[in-house]
Design a protein around this motif. Structure first.
Motif, PDB file in Angstrom:
ATOM      1  N   PRO A 175     -22.133 -21.256 -23.168  1.00  0.00           N
ATOM      2  CA  PRO A 175     -22.045 -19.784 -23.172  1.00  0.00           C
ATOM      3  C   PRO A 175     -21.301 -19.203 -24.376  1.00  0.00           C
ATOM      4  CG  PRO A 175     -21.673 -20.619 -20.967  1.00  0.00           C
ATOM      5  CD  PRO A 175     -21.762 -21.825 -21.864  1.00  0.00           C
TER       6      PRO A 175
ATOM      7  N   TYR B 281     -35.468 -19.348 -29.726  1.00  0.00           N
ATOM      8  CA  TYR B 281     -34.497 -18.931 -28.717  1.00  0.00           C
ATOM      9  C   TYR B 281     -34.470 -19.861 -27.509  1.00  0.00           C
ATOM     10  CZ  TYR B 281     -31.474 -15.747 -26.175  1.00  0.00           C
ATOM     11  OH  TYR B 281     -30.396 -15.208 -25.510  1.00  0.00           O
ATOM     12  N   ASP B 282     -35.591 -20.543 -27.247  1.00  0.00           N
ATOM     13  CA  ASP B 282     -35.608 -21.501 -26.138  1.00  0.00           C
ATOM     14  C   ASP B 282     -34.607 -22.627 -26.364  1.00  0.00           C
ATOM     15  OD1 ASP B 282     -37.248 -22.258 -28.320  1.00  0.00           O
ATOM     16  OD2 ASP B 282     -38.195 -23.806 -27.086  1.00  0.00           O
ATOM     17  N   LYS B 283     -34.384 -22.968 -27.622  1.00  0.00           N
ATOM     18  CA  LYS B 283     -33.400 -24.004 -27.963  1.00  0.00           C
ATOM     19  C   LYS B 283     -31.994 -23.420 -28.058  1.00  0.00           C
ATOM     20  CE  LYS B 283     -36.822 -26.803 -30.375  1.00  0.00           C
ATOM     21  NZ  LYS B 283     -37.239 -27.435 -31.634  1.00  0.00           N
ATOM     22  N   VAL B 284     -31.899 -22.195 -28.557  1.00  0.00           N
ATOM     23  CA  VAL B 284     -30.601 -21.536 -28.662  1.00  0.00           C
ATOM     24  C   VAL B 284     -29.976 -21.359 -27.278  1.00  0.00           C
ATOM     25  CG1 VAL B 284     -29.419 -19.404 -29.347  1.00  0.00           C
ATOM     26  CG2 VAL B 284     -31.209 -20.363 -30.816  1.00  0.00           C
ATOM     27  N   LYS B 285     -30.810 -21.105 -26.258  1.00  0.00           N
ATOM     28  CA  LYS B 285     -30.317 -20.895 -24.894  1.00  0.00           C
ATOM     29  C   LYS B 285     -29.655 -22.141 -24.307  1.00  0.00           C
ATOM     30  CE  LYS B 285     -34.151 -19.334 -23.090  1.00  0.00           C
ATOM     31  NZ  LYS B 285     -35.097 -18.776 -22.094  1.00  0.00           N
ATOM     32  N   GLN B 286     -29.869 -23.297 -24.933  1.00  0.00           N
ATOM     33  CA  GLN B 286     -29.268 -24.529 -24.435  1.00  0.00           C
ATOM     34  C   GLN B 286     -27.800 -24.663 -24.839  1.00  0.00           C
ATOM     35  OE1 GLN B 286     -31.717 -28.011 -25.318  1.00  0.00           O
ATOM     36  NE2 GLN B 286     -33.550 -26.743 -25.302  1.00  0.00           N
TER      37      GLN B 286
ATOM     38  N   TRP C 193     -34.687 -15.879 -33.015  1.00  0.00           N
ATOM     39  CA  TRP C 193     -35.667 -15.364 -32.053  1.00  0.00           C
ATOM     40  C   TRP C 193     -36.805 -16.359 -31.839  1.00  0.00           C
ATOM     41  CZ3 TRP C 193     -40.862 -13.982 -33.071  1.00  0.00           C
ATOM     42  CH2 TRP C 193     -41.534 -13.368 -32.000  1.00  0.00           C
TER      43      TRP C 193
ATOM     44  N   HIS D 260     -23.407 -19.698 -27.461  1.00  0.00           N
ATOM     45  CA  HIS D 260     -24.524 -18.763 -27.383  1.00  0.00           C
ATOM     46  C   HIS D 260     -24.078 -17.366 -27.817  1.00  0.00           C
ATOM     47  CE1 HIS D 260     -27.999 -17.018 -24.726  1.00  0.00           C
ATOM     48  NE2 HIS D 260     -28.221 -16.890 -26.025  1.00  0.00           N
TER      49      HIS D 260
END
Length: 266
Positions: free
Chosen positions: A230, A222-227, A219, A233
């Protein structure tokens, strides 16, 4: 022309998602499978010599005995590697030059490859001897673990969180020891009670509290996880969630069992 086009696309895909040195991939996975076979054979030969209770076991129990020796060795190996890579090495430190989500090394990839080899071997044994080595929950657990570890190995994505989840293997030796004590008829021994307490504490730390921290870390970053791609992710969010639910269910059973054992002692 069409064949050449698709051939070039495959080459680009491999360069993007596979290890630069593919020999690490093959040798680590094959090495993991071979290690499982070696440990199983060693257990078959050594256990009758050092453990009198082994000879009295039925054939299915002997198979499970040897299988648990394999899982104990894997648990010790991957727990030590995961703890080192997550907490002591600087591989996944939160800083430049690259997003830690995409970092990997020869050592981290080798450790994941060995783990993939173990999960392939253990899942094959579970299915072959089903359900004597575990029910459907074990099949689901191993499938999820194998898919996520294999994806992280092949793509190099999310290895930090993969190793974070693999730290939960720290509970395996205590779980296996409990089975050994039970099989040896030592349910009323002091060792059985101590083992129950150790299993409770290790499960609480490695499979409950650690997962809470893991979700918090996802959490917070998450800005890095979104990279991630799909599918990557999806795995980062879905696999720990499913495992956390399974861990909570198993933990409730551990608590009930510990309470029952302590009540009998009183």
């Amino acid at each position: 022309m069409v064949v050449q086009f698709y051939s070039s696309q495959v080459e680009l895909l491999l360069k993007s998602y596979m290890l630069e040195d593919s020999s690490v991939l093959y040798t680590s996975v094959i090495g993991g499978i071979s290690a499982c076979k070696i440990v199983y054979d060693l257990s078959q030969g050594i256990s009758p010599v050092y453990f009198k209770s082994y000879s009295k076991l039925s054939n299915p129990q002997k198979i499970e005995w040897n299988n648990r020796v394999i899982s104990t060795f894997h648990a010790i190996f991957i727990t030590l590697m995961s703890l080192y890579l997550v907490f002591w090495s600087e591989l996944f430190s939160d800083g430049p030059p690259t997003n830690f989500i995409f970092r990997r090394s020869m050592l981290s990839s080798f450790a994941l490859g060995v783990s993939v080899g173990y999960f392939i071997s253990d899942l094959a044994m579970i299915i072959w001897f089903y359900p004597s080595l575990g029910g459907m929950e074990y099949v689901v657990h191993h499938l999820l673990s194998m898919i996520s570890v294999m994806y992280s190995l092949l793509t190099g994505e999310g290895q930090l969180y993969t190793f974070g989840v693999l730290i939960s293997e720290a509970t395996t030796p205590a779980i296996n020891l409990r089975w050994y004590l039970d099989t040896a008829g030592m349910k009323n021994s002091k060792s059985y009670i101590i083992n129950g307490v150790v299993m409770f504490c290790s499960w609480l730390v490695a499979r409950i509290l650690l997962f809470v921290y893991l979700f918090y870390h996802i959490w917070a970053h998450y800005d890095k996880v979104k990279q991630l791609q799909p599918f990557g992710h999806f795995l980062i969010l879905a696999v720990p969630s499913v495992l956390a639910i399974m861990n909570s269910i198993w933990f409730s059973k551990i608590v009930k069992g510990l309470k029952k054992t302590l009540a009998k002692r009183r």
